[in-house]
Design a protein around this motif. Structure first.
Motif, PDB file in Angstrom:
ATOM      1  N   PHE A   1      10.360  -0.966  -1.257  1.00  0.00           N
ATOM      2  CA  PHE A   1       9.382  -0.167  -0.515  1.00  0.00           C
ATOM      3  C   PHE A   1       8.771  -1.030   0.577  1.00  0.00           C
ATOM      4  CE2 PHE A   1       6.571  -2.254  -3.448  1.00  0.00           C
ATOM      5  CZ  PHE A   1       5.407  -2.452  -2.735  1.00  0.00           C
ATOM      6  N   LEU A   2       8.279  -0.330   1.604  1.00  0.00           N
ATOM      7  CA  LEU A   2       7.718  -1.027   2.776  1.00  0.00           C
ATOM      8  C   LEU A   2       6.536  -0.209   3.272  1.00  0.00           C
ATOM      9  CD1 LEU A   2       8.235  -3.456   4.681  1.00  0.00           C
ATOM     10  CD2 LEU A   2       9.492  -1.872   6.162  1.00  0.00           C
ATOM     11  N   ALA A   3       5.403  -0.860   3.388  1.00  0.00           N
ATOM     12  CA  ALA A   3       4.198  -0.183   3.883  1.00  0.00           C
ATOM     13  C   ALA A   3       3.753  -0.851   5.182  1.00  0.00           C
ATOM     14  CB  ALA A   3       3.099  -0.271   2.821  1.00  0.00           C
TER      15      ALA A   3
ATOM     16  N   SER B   1       2.789  -4.524   3.148  1.00  0.00           N
ATOM     17  CA  SER B   1       3.311  -4.954   1.830  1.00  0.00           C
ATOM     18  C   SER B   1       4.752  -4.551   1.733  1.00  0.00           C
ATOM     19  CB  SER B   1       2.499  -4.331   0.689  1.00  0.00           C
ATOM     20  OG  SER B   1       2.578  -2.916   0.750  1.00  0.00           O
ATOM     21  N   ALA B   2       5.472  -5.216   0.812  1.00  0.00           N
ATOM     22  CA  ALA B   2       6.892  -4.952   0.637  1.00  0.00           C
ATOM     23  C   ALA B   2       7.270  -5.216  -0.817  1.00  0.00           C
ATOM     24  CB  ALA B   2       7.724  -5.810   1.562  1.00  0.00           C
ATOM     25  N   GLY B   3       8.251  -4.490  -1.293  1.00  0.00           N
ATOM     26  CA  GLY B   3       8.723  -4.685  -2.655  1.00  0.00           C
ATOM     27  C   GLY B   3       9.439  -6.011  -2.829  1.00  0.00           C
ATOM     28  N   PRO B   4       9.403  -6.582  -4.035  1.00  0.00           N
ATOM     29  CA  PRO B   4      10.029  -7.905  -4.259  1.00  0.00           C
ATOM     30  C   PRO B   4      11.513  -7.903  -3.994  1.00  0.00           C
ATOM     31  CG  PRO B   4       9.456  -6.844  -6.349  1.00  0.00           C
ATOM     32  CD  PRO B   4       8.837  -6.015  -5.289  1.00  0.00           C
ATOM     33  N   SER B   5      12.196  -6.804  -4.333  1.00  0.00           N
ATOM     34  CA  SER B   5      13.642  -6.779  -4.089  1.00  0.00           C
ATOM     35  C   SER B   5      13.944  -6.672  -2.606  1.00  0.00           C
ATOM     36  CB  SER B   5      14.271  -5.603  -4.840  1.00  0.00           C
ATOM     37  OG  SER B   5      14.114  -5.756  -6.239  1.00  0.00           O
ATOM     38  N   LEU B   6      13.083  -5.966  -1.872  1.00  0.00           N
ATOM     39  CA  LEU B   6      13.269  -5.875  -0.428  1.00  0.00           C
ATOM     40  C   LEU B   6      13.064  -7.241   0.217  1.00  0.00           C
ATOM     41  CD1 LEU B   6      13.859  -4.074   1.994  1.00  0.00           C
ATOM     42  CD2 LEU B   6      11.394  -3.604   2.147  1.00  0.00           C
ATOM     43  N   VAL B   7      12.071  -7.989  -0.273  1.00  0.00           N
ATOM     44  CA  VAL B   7      11.849  -9.350   0.246  1.00  0.00           C
ATOM     45  C   VAL B   7      13.059 -10.221  -0.031  1.00  0.00           C
ATOM     46  CG1 VAL B   7      10.407 -11.404   0.026  1.00  0.00           C
ATOM     47  CG2 VAL B   7       9.349  -9.121   0.045  1.00  0.00           C
ATOM     48  N   LYS B   8      13.634 -10.044  -1.224  1.00  0.00           N
ATOM     49  CA  LYS B   8      14.826 -10.817  -1.571  1.00  0.00           C
ATOM     50  C   LYS B   8      16.023 -10.395  -0.724  1.00  0.00           C
ATOM     51  CE  LYS B   8      17.682 -11.918  -5.618  1.00  0.00           C
ATOM     52  NZ  LYS B   8      17.874 -11.656  -7.053  1.00  0.00           N
ATOM     53  N   PHE B   9      16.097  -9.079  -0.420  1.00  0.00           N
ATOM     54  CA  PHE B   9      17.197  -8.530   0.361  1.00  0.00           C
ATOM     55  C   PHE B   9      17.105  -8.948   1.827  1.00  0.00           C
ATOM     56  CE2 PHE B   9      19.408  -4.824   2.326  1.00  0.00           C
ATOM     57  CZ  PHE B   9      20.648  -5.029   1.752  1.00  0.00           C
ATOM     58  N   CYS B  10      15.873  -9.011   2.309  1.00  0.00           N
ATOM     59  CA  CYS B  10      15.643  -9.390   3.717  1.00  0.00           C
ATOM     60  C   CYS B  10      14.782 -10.630   3.732  1.00  0.00           C
ATOM     61  CB  CYS B  10      14.971  -8.238   4.470  1.00  0.00           C
ATOM     62  SG  CYS B  10      14.664  -8.595   6.205  1.00  0.00           S
ATOM     63  N   SER B  11      15.436 -11.767   3.805  1.00  0.00           N
ATOM     64  CA  SER B  11      14.711 -13.038   3.699  1.00  0.00           C
ATOM     65  C   SER B  11      13.774 -13.270   4.885  1.00  0.00           C
ATOM     66  CB  SER B  11      15.714 -14.188   3.582  1.00  0.00           C
ATOM     67  OG  SER B  11      16.568 -14.211   4.731  1.00  0.00           O
ATOM     68  N   MET B  12      13.983 -12.572   6.001  1.00  0.00           N
ATOM     69  CA  MET B  12      13.127 -12.777   7.184  1.00  0.00           C
ATOM     70  C   MET B  12      11.813 -12.016   7.064  1.00  0.00           C
ATOM     71  SD  MET B  12      16.016 -12.426  10.151  1.00  0.00           S
ATOM     72  CE  MET B  12      16.475 -10.806   9.537  1.00  0.00           C
TER      73      MET B  12
ATOM     74  N   LEU C   1       3.341   9.349   3.040  1.00  0.00           N
ATOM     75  CA  LEU C   1       2.025   8.788   3.298  1.00  0.00           C
ATOM     76  C   LEU C   1       1.472   8.166   2.032  1.00  0.00           C
ATOM     77  CD1 LEU C   1       0.285  11.489   5.544  1.00  0.00           C
ATOM     78  CD2 LEU C   1       1.134   9.259   6.237  1.00  0.00           C
ATOM     79  N   ARG C   2       0.814   7.074   2.221  1.00  0.00           N
ATOM     80  CA  ARG C   2       0.155   6.472   1.054  1.00  0.00           C
ATOM     81  C   ARG C   2      -0.997   7.361   0.635  1.00  0.00           C
ATOM     82  NH1 ARG C   2      -1.754   0.183   0.390  1.00  0.00           N
ATOM     83  NH2 ARG C   2      -2.619   0.404  -1.711  1.00  0.00           N
ATOM     84  N   ALA C   3      -1.117   7.575  -0.655  1.00  0.00           N
ATOM     85  CA  ALA C   3      -2.068   8.577  -1.139  1.00  0.00           C
ATOM     86  C   ALA C   3      -3.512   8.158  -0.926  1.00  0.00           C
ATOM     87  CB  ALA C   3      -1.811   8.850  -2.616  1.00  0.00           C
ATOM     88  N   ASP C   4      -3.811   6.889  -1.029  1.00  0.00           N
ATOM     89  CA  ASP C   4      -5.222   6.482  -0.978  1.00  0.00           C
ATOM     90  C   ASP C   4      -5.749   6.412   0.456  1.00  0.00           C
ATOM     91  OD1 ASP C   4      -3.626   4.449  -0.281  1.00  0.00           O
ATOM     92  OD2 ASP C   4      -4.606   2.902  -1.499  1.00  0.00           O
ATOM     93  N   ASP C   5      -4.871   6.151   1.412  1.00  0.00           N
ATOM     94  CA  ASP C   5      -5.357   6.064   2.804  1.00  0.00           C
ATOM     95  C   ASP C   5      -4.231   6.528   3.728  1.00  0.00           C
ATOM     96  OD1 ASP C   5      -6.637   5.609   5.105  1.00  0.00           O
ATOM     97  OD2 ASP C   5      -6.922   3.449   4.825  1.00  0.00           O
TER      98      ASP C   5
ATOM     99  N   LEU D   1       4.271   4.790   3.768  1.00  0.00           N
ATOM    100  CA  LEU D   1       5.046   4.071   2.763  1.00  0.00           C
ATOM    101  C   LEU D   1       6.514   4.420   2.909  1.00  0.00           C
ATOM    102  CD1 LEU D   1       5.101   2.279   0.219  1.00  0.00           C
ATOM    103  CD2 LEU D   1       4.794   4.359  -1.131  1.00  0.00           C
ATOM    104  N   PHE D   2       7.336   3.417   2.994  1.00  0.00           N
ATOM    105  CA  PHE D   2       8.763   3.622   3.066  1.00  0.00           C
ATOM    106  C   PHE D   2       9.371   3.246   1.713  1.00  0.00           C
ATOM    107  CE2 PHE D   2      13.004   3.711   4.574  1.00  0.00           C
ATOM    108  CZ  PHE D   2      13.654   2.644   4.010  1.00  0.00           C
TER     109      PHE D   2
END
Length: 539
Positions: free
Chosen positions: A25-27, A36-47, A97-101, A107-108
């Motif tokens: 996920f990507l916000a 913010s970004a999901g841990p697997s996305l960070v691992k997938f995209c090291s940049m 859309l993120r529910a709180d704001d 949110l992707f």
């Protein structure tokens, strides 16, 4: 919230649930900064770094528009692709859309486009990068096989809720099972504790029973080694004091002909003197020949010897031999150590067993004493017999040799005893012999020995006496018998007279047989001289 068909629609899709299920996920905010970004996305995209510009890392592939927050908000995107710049890697997902704001972040959610599962390892990913728990892996494959629609996401969310509920139910069941197991462990522990207590009590009881058996066996061994009834009474009081340390008691023996006390012993808190004066006919055990138990507060009247004692359980046991009672054993306060009914019965059985041992041992001792007495005593007169006289005379002669002393010997014979039997009967003759035996017992010294030599002849052994004193004492006895200072209850019986022969060792003889021959020769001379006289041996 999701803008669908140009209208905002609200779906029950909590942000935290989606972010935990979809690690890709990507916000980002309105300025295109990644928040913010999901841990697997960070691992997938090291940049990928937080705060980076979205457009510097990704580009929208479908539809072909640039990144613009407002334009994106106006578009209807159900499924889209973005490409990581400078790579061929594609991500497929949806805009939410993120529910709180909803005014700041969009949110992707998505996942890599994986045509074959083997591509995962080629890109350095694993199934853990796609889902947190196992049930989502199947859902992820569904997402890869279909267009990502809101219905798919809602379906995933529903499955996740059921999965969570199932897991919570399993956890509750496990918790209940743990509580039940803990309760069973507590109950089992208490039961084991109670079993250990019972086992400890049984072990204590077994040790006590073993101790009691050892005391009983030791008492039996000691009684077998006793040489007299007096010695056996001391053994019994000592052994019962160890066997029943809290009990008071006494043991009493009486003669066979009467039931008056003959021998008695007490232990514990009882006084000895009242027991000696006790009349045995009062005891129920002696009258019935069976053990009698007196319970405290019971209706059975106690024996006289129990009156005045503390209120407690008591038992009287008769001592039997050949179906005849020769004594009794009485115990009081014997149950203080064991208050339970089982302990009381065990203690009572122990007392009965001890009474049987004592009764048998004392009966054997009484029989042995009777046999010894019959072996050395004359049954009619109660004086020692000829066998004992021979042994005693040998012993006194040996002592006289050691001490340079003397031994006097008197043989006396009743004058005309055959006439008494013929005229008055043998029963009267036996009574004459009995009375003469009693008379001789009363007239001799403690060291002297009176024996029945046979028939109407008697022998007196007087150690350490001189010849003159020996003759004087013999003449005194002869005179007292002739004067009739004793009777036999027959008025027609004439006055008794005796003839006596006197001999002295070593003046007249140097051996036992010789001394008897000398005294017998003197007796023959006394009879020849007219009877009713004393004659001293002269060579």
């Amino acid at each position: 919230m999701l803008k669908l068909d140009r209208q905002w629609r609200e779906f029950s899709l909590p942000y935290r649930s989606l972010s935990s299920v979809f690690p890709f996920f990507l916000a980002f905010d309105r300025q295109g900064k990644i928040c913010s970004a999901g841990p697997s996305l960070v691992k997938f995209c090291s940049m990928l770094k937080l705060g980076s510009d979205f457009e510097k890392l990704f580009e929208l592939v479908t539809p072909s528009i640039g990144f613009d927050f407002d334009r994106i908000m106006e578009q209807l995107f159900t499924t889209f692709f973005i490409r990581i710049l400078d790579t061929e890697k594609l991500l497929r997902g949806q805009m939410l859309l993120r529910a709180d704001d909803e005014s700041e972040l969009l949110l992707f959610l998505g996942a890599p486009v994986v045509r074959e599962m083997s591509d995962i390892t080629r890109w350095g990913l694993s199934l853990k990068d796609f889902a947190i728990h196992d049930s989502v892996i199947d859902l992820l494959l569904v997402l890869q096989a279909k267009n990502n629609t809101i219905r798919d996401i809602k379906r995933i969310h529903g499955l996740l809720e059921r999965e969570v509920e199932t897991r919570r139910k399993v956890e509750r069941d496990l918790h209940e099972l743990n509580e039940q197991l803990e309760q069973r462990v507590v109950e089992r522990t208490l039961e084991l504790k109670r079993s250990n207590q019972r086992l400890g009590q049984s072990l204590t009881l077994l040790e006590e029973n073993n101790r009691e058996l050892r005391v009983l066996n030791k008492m039996g061994e000691m009684l077998q080694g006793c040489a007299s009834l007096e010695e056996s009474l001391d053994v019994i009081s000592y052994s019962l004091g160890r066997l029943l340390p809290h009990a008071n008691g006494f043991l009493q023996l009486h003669a066979d002909e009467t039931i008056q006390p003959e021998l008695s012993i007490t232990w514990g808190g009882l006084s000895h003197q009242p027991v000696l004066q006790e009349i045995a006919t009062d005891c129920q055990a002696i009258r019935t020949g069976e053990a009698v138990l007196y319970r405290s507060g019971g209706n059975l009247p106690c024996c006289h010897h129990l009156q005045g004692t503390p209120e407690c359980d008591s038992v009287c046991i008769p001592l039997l031999a050949n179906d005849s009672c020769f004594g009794r054993l009485s115990l009081q306060c014997f149950d203080r150590e064991r208050n339970s009914d089982l302990g009381f019965q065990a203690r009572l059985q122990l007392i009965y067993t001890a009474g049987e041992h004592i009764s048998l041992a004392l009966a054997n001792l009484r029989l042995q004493e009777n046999l010894r007495q019959q072996a050395v005593q004359d049954s009619l007169t109660g004086l020692y017999n000829r066998r004992y006289m021979n042994a005693t005379l040998d012993r006194e002669i040996l002592r006289a040799d050691r001490e340079a002393s003397t031994v006097g010997l008197v043989i006396l014979d009743i004058d005309h005893f055959k006439r008494i039997n013929d005229q008055h009967g043998h029963e009267t003759g036996d009574r004459v012999l009995q009375c003469l035996g009693v008379f001789l017992k009363q007239r001799i010294r403690g060291d002297d020995v009176a024996c029945r030599f046979g028939g109407e002849e008697f022998v007196l052994i007087l150690p350490g006496v001189g010849l003159d004193d020996l003759v004087r004492r013999a003449e005194s006895l002869c005179y007292e018998i002739a004067q009739g200072e004793f009777g036999v209850g027959v008025s027609e019986l004439p006055a008794l007279t005796v003839s006596m022969g006197v001999g002295l060792y070593p003046a007249h003889a140097c051996a036992q047989d010789d001394l008897l021959i000398c005294a017998d020769a003197a007796l023959y001379r006394a009879k020849s001289a007219g009877r009713n006289r004393v004659v001293c041996y002269r060579a």
